[in-house]
Design a protein around this motif. Structure first.
Motif, PDB file in Angstrom:
ATOM      1  N   GLU A 152     -43.876 -33.188 -20.809  1.00 23.77           N
ATOM      2  CA  GLU A 152     -43.998 -32.973 -22.247  1.00 23.77           C
ATOM      3  C   GLU A 152     -45.409 -33.293 -22.725  1.00 23.77           C
ATOM      4  OE1 GLU A 152     -43.061 -31.600 -25.792  1.00 23.77           O
ATOM      5  OE2 GLU A 152     -41.655 -31.583 -24.106  1.00 23.77           O
ATOM      6  N   ASP A 159     -48.004 -30.660 -24.465  1.00 21.56           N
ATOM      7  CA  ASP A 159     -48.606 -30.975 -25.761  1.00 21.56           C
ATOM      8  C   ASP A 159     -50.121 -30.850 -25.707  1.00 21.56           C
ATOM      9  OD1 ASP A 159     -46.253 -31.382 -27.104  1.00 21.56           O
ATOM     10  OD2 ASP A 159     -46.258 -33.564 -26.872  1.00 21.56           O
ATOM     11  N   GLU A 192     -38.617 -25.742 -20.126  1.00 23.13           N
ATOM     12  CA  GLU A 192     -37.768 -25.515 -21.289  1.00 23.13           C
ATOM     13  C   GLU A 192     -38.508 -25.761 -22.601  1.00 23.13           C
ATOM     14  OE1 GLU A 192     -33.414 -26.985 -23.041  1.00 23.13           O
ATOM     15  OE2 GLU A 192     -34.175 -27.748 -21.134  1.00 23.13           O
ATOM     16  N   ALA A 193     -39.434 -26.731 -22.607  1.00 25.16           N
ATOM     17  CA  ALA A 193     -40.134 -27.092 -23.845  1.00 25.16           C
ATOM     18  C   ALA A 193     -41.058 -25.994 -24.351  1.00 25.16           C
ATOM     19  CB  ALA A 193     -40.923 -28.384 -23.637  1.00 25.16           C
ATOM     20  N   ILE A 194     -41.451 -25.053 -23.486  1.00 29.73           N
ATOM     21  CA  ILE A 194     -42.390 -24.016 -23.910  1.00 29.73           C
ATOM     22  C   ILE A 194     -41.808 -22.607 -23.831  1.00 29.73           C
ATOM     23  CG2 ILE A 194     -44.429 -25.378 -23.308  1.00 29.73           C
ATOM     24  CD1 ILE A 194     -44.680 -23.612 -20.772  1.00 29.73           C
TER      25      ILE A 194
END
Length: 357
Positions: A314, A318, A338-340
């Motif tokens: 993460e 970021d 998954e975060a992007i």
């Protein structure tokens, strides 16, 4: 800067691959051996040099093809078309084109800056000094395209000096003077560029927190004087010693990049593999920050997320999200990204084919 409308023709296992509709984050997913890294290697050839694998040109064309390959892409927002490859009749000569006109490979660095991190680099701190010099030169080259010319001139002069010193007959002093003058001029330019890069990287790294990525402290350790006159004098003084050793014992070819983990004071080679990976990522991100100030470009990250825990993943996303680089990532599955996924262009790669998801 960003690349779009990317085409790979007869390159590695990609017979005819096209990537359209790119974004800041671009993700290539697929099984090992599918051809994901081959796409990154193709993109890395839009930088001067031999690309992220340092492969020879004859190894790049697709098997069973005519011996040539071509890679092209649009550079936006400049509306510039870049191309590179080899022709079948001259497999050892790389062709570079800008808007259809041939250009020297060094000119690619004037249009685009490219950095990368691959699994093969994980042993950087455990390998010999030569690997770290090549790593340092690649980082310099992304910021100073003219570095390639100075490095080539220095390497050529060094080979010629070593050849003369290795001959049975005593070399002509005047000829040695001329070779050493060339080596000193080009070698000093190489050394000074490396020193500037390490200073700038160190300043960028000092502004980073020690977590979640281990923060490295860098030190440029020159293999001789970094001034041209001083280096020329040292070379002249060392002729007898170098002749006995059959090689040149001072100069930028003896440079070293010292790396110590901040907070622990431990040299990188003695740190854990996880700490070494984290320091490599920190250096790569700091270098990307420097590139953003000059001319944002590409950052190629091969299998980087699979070896990071969720917190570090993460934090990585970021940092990348806040930068100006177009980022290309590879992985074997989607969950680590998954975060992007909501903001990324994603392709599934299989047997040299790329399908947009």
């Amino acid at each position: 800067m960003a690349l779009d409308r990317i085409t790979l023709s007869q390159f590695r296992n990609h017979r005819a691959t096209r990537l359209d509709g790119t974004a800041q984050f671009n993700l290539l997913v697929g099984e090992n051996g599918a051809g994901k890294t081959n796409v990154l290697e193709a993109l890395s050839l839009f930088a001067p040099g031999r690309g992220l694998r340092r492969a020879a040109l004859p190894d790049m064309p697709a098997q069973g093809g005519d011996g040539g390959f071509a890679i092209s892409a649009d550079l936006s927002p400049l509306e510039v078309r870049l191309g590179t490859g080899v022709r079948p009749e001259k497999p050892g000569r790389r062709i570079v084109q800008v808007n259809g006109a041939e250009a020297p490979a060094v000119r690619l660095g004037e249009w685009l800056s490219i950095g990368w991190l691959t699994p093969a680099m994980d042993r950087l701190f455990a390998e010999g000094a030569g690997a770290r010099r090549r790593f340092l030169d690649r980082l310099v080259l992304a910021l100073e395209p003219g570095h390639a010319r100075n490095a080539a001139r220095a390497e050529g002069a060094l080979r010629e000096r070593n050849r003369l010193l290795g001959e049975e007959a005593e070399p002509d002093p005047q000829w040695l003077d001329a070779i050493e003058a060339q080596l000193a001029e080009a070698g000093a330019a190489v050394a000074q560029a490396r020193a500037r890069l390490v200073e700038r990287l160190s300043a960028a790294l000092s502004a980073l927190p020690d977590a979640p990525f281990a923060r490295p402290e860098l030190a440029y350790q020159p293999g001789g004087p970094i001034g041209a006159e001083e280096l020329a004098a040292r070379l002249a003084e060392g002729r007898r010693r170098d002749r006995a050793a059959q090689r040149t014992l001072t100069g930028p070819h003896r440079d070293e990049l010292g790396v110590v983990m901040a907070g622990k004071g431990q040299v990188a080679a003695e740190c854990s593999t996880g700490e070494q990976k984290a320091m490599l990522i920190a250096i790569t991100l700091a270098h990307a920050d420097l590139l953003d100030r000059e001319r944002p470009g590409l950052l190629l990250l091969d299998e980087v997320a699979a070896h990071l825990d969720p917190v570090r993943r993460e934090a990585l996303f970021d940092r990348l999200r806040g930068g100006g680089a177009q980022v290309w990532l590879t992985g074997t599955e989607l969950p680590p990204f998954e975060a992007i996924l909501g903001e990324a262009a994603v392709w599934r790669v299989s047997e040299g084919l790329a399908e947009r998801l």
